[in-house]
Scaffold this active site. Structure first.
Site, short mmCIF file in Angstrom:
data_model
loop_
_atom_site.label_atom_id
_atom_site.label_comp_id
_atom_site.label_asym_id
_atom_site.label_seq_id
_atom_site.Cartn_x
_atom_site.Cartn_y
_atom_site.Cartn_z
N MET A 90 -1.31 -13.73 11.53
CA MET A 90 -1.64 -12.71 10.54
C MET A 90 -1.32 -13.24 9.14
SD MET A 90 -0.81 -8.99 12.10
CE MET A 90 -1.91 -8.27 13.30
N GLY A 111 0.83 -1.22 0.00
CA GLY A 111 0.00 0.00 0.00
C GLY A 111 0.85 1.25 0.00
N ASP A 124 4.09 -9.91 6.64
CA ASP A 124 3.40 -10.84 5.73
C ASP A 124 4.31 -11.36 4.62
OD1 ASP A 124 1.19 -10.38 7.22
OD2 ASP A 124 0.15 -9.13 5.75
O1 F6P Z 1 1.16 -5.98 8.57
C1 F6P Z 1 0.22 -6.65 7.78
C2 F6P Z 1 -0.84 -7.15 8.66
O2 F6P Z 1 -0.15 -7.77 9.66
C3 F6P Z 1 -1.88 -8.10 8.09
O3 F6P Z 1 -1.51 -9.44 8.08
C4 F6P Z 1 -3.06 -7.82 9.00
O4 F6P Z 1 -4.27 -8.16 8.42
C5 F6P Z 1 -2.95 -6.38 9.20
O5 F6P Z 1 -1.58 -6.07 9.19
C6 F6P Z 1 -3.61 -5.84 10.44
O6 F6P Z 1 -3.22 -4.52 10.60
P1 F6P Z 1 -3.95 -3.44 11.52
O7 F6P Z 1 -4.46 -4.15 12.73
O8 F6P Z 1 -2.88 -2.46 11.82
O9 F6P Z 1 -5.06 -2.87 10.71
#
Ligand code: F6P
Length: 362
Positions: free
Chosen positions: A183, A118, A141
């Site tokens: 995650m 992103g 990830d």
């Molecule tokens: O950093 C990526 C990630 O760990 C994804 O695997 C997970 O869905 C997301 O971040 C969650 O991020 P946040 O809780 O900050 O929205």
């Protein structure tokens, strides 16, 4: 002659190693290239709102081992397309002119953006508008294209592996199936690598929609072998064949409106219902993103930071630094962004998992 100046920001979800990159960019900018370094606070939000801090040698001393980011981060801001909810309807605001004004008024010769897909995609948008950009790929990830590995991933693998190890002994004592939710929205690297490292019996990843019968049969098979416990590692983005990802929440005001979570509980409940084996579920959540980076991530982040600053000094822009084999290489942002590096069906790690009898559910 005016001293050259770079801006540095960390965007998206945090991960261990961000501070190591900030330190490496800043130290090499000061020591070797005579640049000033401006830290932009809270990712692109700091560009839109002009929130900055001066980064000097003292400010980055001692941060190599610290988790998080001293600059702050945000995954709530896309300057080109910021969702706004008005009277229950989502519309999009373009704040990029404000961000461009900040870049101009700070007199930035270049902008180093540290983030996942992103953040790096947005960095590419700024590059197209004439900003000199260099990207650095991060994320637990491990799903950024153009690099064999992102920093943060190794640290998260260590955390998940330790959790699996700890669950192993209690699973064995109580004769339970233990489900661990990791995650990994679209990419299953974390569950796959930590699952192999921790000797998980069943690994479920987003790239391979799973079959309930296969999972439950594996648990029964283990019981027949006298193994009265099982370890199941599930990515948050995993889903059953023909089913959908489990969404915890929709957040309309976020550029990333879907928050995943809950597949672990679903898998645990279904295993218990179908096999009668007592099951417990552990959701690791943000523990996976916190704390000090591993030595591998400290070194990778330092290499990335120094290489990013070298690209800036050589006036090579529109690039991201990446790891290819043992080398750090420049990769065009345009080819690295807008898609994710997923676990392919031919990935050798899947073969390794299957070679030792691990069930992948598909
Ligand atoms: O950093 C990526 C990630 O760990 C994804 O695997 C997970 O869905 C997301 O971040 C969650 O991020 P946040 O809780 O900050 O929205």
């Amino acid at each position: 002659m005016k001293k050259k100046r770079i801006g540095l920001l960390t965007g998206g979800g945090d991960c261990p190693g961000l501070n190591a990159v900030i330190r490496a960019v800043t130290k090499s900018a000061i020591i070797h290239h005579d640049y000033d370094v401006v830290g932009i606070k809270d990712g692109y939000e700091g560009l839109v709102r002009r929130r900055t801090i001066r980064l000097n040698y003292e400010r980055v001393s001692g941060i190599l081992t610290q988790g998080g980011t001293i600059l702050g981060t945000s995954n709530q801001c896309n300057p080109f397309r910021q969702p706004v909810v008005r009277r229950g309807r989502v519309t999009y605001r373009n704040d990029s002119a404000k961000a461009m004004k900040t870049i101009r008024s700070l007199g930035l010769d270049a902008l180093v953006c540290i983030g996942g897909d992103g953040t790096l995609t947005i960095a590419g948008e700024f590059q197209r508008r004439g900003v000199n950009v260099v990207g650095v790929p991060k994320t637990i990830d491990n799903d950024v294209c153009g690099t064999d590995q992102t920093f943060g991933f190794d640290s998260a693998v260590g955390i998940v592996t330790e959790a699996i190890d700890r669950l192993h002994s209690t699973a064995q004592s109580h004769h339970r199936a233990m489900v661990v939710e990791t995650m990994g929205r679209n990419a299953g690297w974390l569950a796959l690598v930590a699952g192999i490292a921790g000797g998980g019996d069943i690994l479920l990843i987003p790239e391979l929609p799973f079959d309930w019968d296969r999972i439950c049969e594996r648990i029964r098979y283990r019981a027949r072998l006298g193994k009265r416990f099982s370890l199941v590692v599930v990515s948050e983005g995993a889903r059953p064949k023909g089913g959908r990802k489990v969404v915890h929440k929709h957040v309309d005001t976020s550029p990333d409106p879907i928050r995943l979570g809950g597949i672990g509980q679903l898998v645990g409940d279904e295993i218990e219902r179908r096999t009668g084996v007592t099951t417990r579920v552990t959701v690791l959540g943000h523990v996976q993103r916190g704390g000090t980076p591993t030595p591998f991530d400290r070194v990778l982040a330092t290499r990335f930071g120094a290489a990013a600053m070298a690209l800036v000094a050589e006036k090579k822009f529109g690039l991201m630094v990446g790891l290819k084999g043992q080398k750090i290489v420049p990769v065009p942002l345009a080819t690295a962004t807008g898609r994710q590096r997923l676990v392919s069906k031919k990935c050798s790690l899947l073969e390794v998992a299957r070679a030792v009898g691990t069930e992948l559910g598909a």
